[in-house]
Design a protein around this motif. Structure first.
Motif, mmCIF file in Angstrom:
data_model
loop_
_atom_site.group_PDB
_atom_site.id
_atom_site.type_symbol
_atom_site.label_atom_id
_atom_site.label_comp_id
_atom_site.label_asym_id
_atom_site.label_seq_id
_atom_site.Cartn_x
_atom_site.Cartn_y
_atom_site.Cartn_z
ATOM 1 N N THR A 1 -1.248 4.300 2.988
ATOM 2 C CA THR A 1 -1.953 4.874 3.829
ATOM 3 C C THR A 1 -3.318 4.247 4.133
ATOM 4 O O THR A 1 -4.121 4.269 5.136
ATOM 5 C CB THR A 1 -2.376 6.503 3.755
ATOM 6 N N SER A 2 -3.838 3.627 2.836
ATOM 7 C CA SER A 2 -5.222 2.870 3.059
ATOM 8 C C SER A 2 -5.047 1.468 3.124
ATOM 9 O O SER A 2 -6.106 0.684 2.980
ATOM 10 C CB SER A 2 -6.048 3.416 1.440
ATOM 11 N N ALA A 3 -4.039 1.083 3.831
ATOM 12 C CA ALA A 3 -3.620 -0.349 4.054
ATOM 13 C C ALA A 3 -4.149 -1.272 2.759
ATOM 14 O O ALA A 3 -4.671 -2.410 2.490
ATOM 15 C CB ALA A 3 -4.773 -0.869 4.978
ATOM 16 N N ARG B 1 -8.400 -5.174 -2.676
ATOM 17 C CA ARG B 1 -8.577 -4.010 -3.395
ATOM 18 C C ARG B 1 -9.931 -3.492 -3.499
ATOM 19 O O ARG B 1 -10.828 -4.444 -4.133
ATOM 20 C CB ARG B 1 -7.741 -4.145 -4.511
ATOM 21 N N ILE C 1 -0.931 6.847 -1.347
ATOM 22 C CA ILE C 1 -2.224 6.665 -0.940
ATOM 23 C C ILE C 1 -2.599 5.112 -1.044
ATOM 24 O O ILE C 1 -3.527 4.720 0.034
ATOM 25 C CB ILE C 1 -3.091 6.971 -2.307
ATOM 26 N N MET D 1 -5.956 -0.843 0.507
ATOM 27 C CA MET D 1 -7.105 -0.969 -0.058
ATOM 28 C C MET D 1 -7.528 -0.134 -1.322
ATOM 29 O O MET D 1 -8.115 -0.590 -2.319
ATOM 30 C CB MET D 1 -8.278 -0.604 1.040
ATOM 31 N N LEU D 2 -6.969 0.952 -1.572
ATOM 32 C CA LEU D 2 -7.064 1.659 -2.548
ATOM 33 C C LEU D 2 -5.835 1.710 -3.400
ATOM 34 O O LEU D 2 -4.590 2.036 -3.099
ATOM 35 C CB LEU D 2 -7.185 3.390 -2.260
#
Lengths: 116, 116
Positions: B39-41, B6, B36, B43-44
């Motif tokens: 879609t950001s794998a 993250r 979100i 991370m976000l």
DNA sequence: ATTATTATGTAGAATCACTACAGAATGATC
DNA sequence: GATCATTCTGTAGTGATTCTACATAATAAT
């Protein structure tokens, strides 16, 4: 007055820009700001009210250290250079930025998943 | 507890992420945050303390509007959709982000000037 | 009935870039 | 040598926005 091309910095990016600039060698505040502005084709402009507090912050954290010297133009200037801890921090922030911009790209452009 | 992958959001990016998510169609807060994140794998991650104030902010500015409906899972949820002004704002913030990430790349990677 | 899940929300702290101002020292000009 | 421009550093206070931590409600599932 804001020039046509200028963009405001995102919070959290200034430290990275400064540390990266100092990777080219010791430099003073005024010159660091100019380098960022020039290298970014005038898009990024660092205001003095952001610049000096950031430099003091970085120094307080031990990522850069300073000494008074004389600039090219013959004025007194505080030259900063990266410490070993600063080099580590730079690497860390570079990878953080890379990850973040990849993540942003995935959300903004979900079709072409792994382009960058 | 923070997961390994993250990253914290940069200030000023959340509005863009939300508006972009709503370009796929109306959605509610909880689902927007999940989109979100997915879609950001992973991370976000958008925290609720950031999410809901952001949604209210965007609504107050007339970029999105809301109506209470029933979600897929059968719970009441406030569905948001882009207004015409919101579509304009999205385009604006997208180009701002593109410009900024280009400018950052130029400073971080000054050798290969126009790669992206 | 009880528990888990889905969903929305707020208060307050922290961070950090900005505007606006101030000052000092050297170089350049008349 | 006096004045002005340039170079250089700095601070006070504002504003925007994300975060942590907490609180609440309603439906689904057991």
């Amino acid at each position: 007055m804001i020039s046509k091309t200028r963009i405001e910095l995102l919070q959290g990016t200034l430290d990275l820009l400064i540390l990266r600039t100092l990777q080219f060698g010791p430099s003073h505040g005024h010159a660091i700001a100019k380098h960022i502005q020039t290298t970014s084709a005038e898009m990024l402009q660092v205001e003095t009210g952001s610049l000096y507090p950031a430099l003091h912050r970085l120094e307080a954290q031990g990522w850069i250290d300073a000494s008074w010297e004389i600039s090219d133009k013959g004025k007194r200037a505080k030259y900063y250079r990266l410490t070993p801890a600063g080099k580590k921090q730079l690497a860390l922030e570079q990878s953080r930025w890379a990850k973040l911009s990849r993540a942003m790209a995935m959300v903004l452009n979900p079709t072409q998943q792994e382009s960058q």
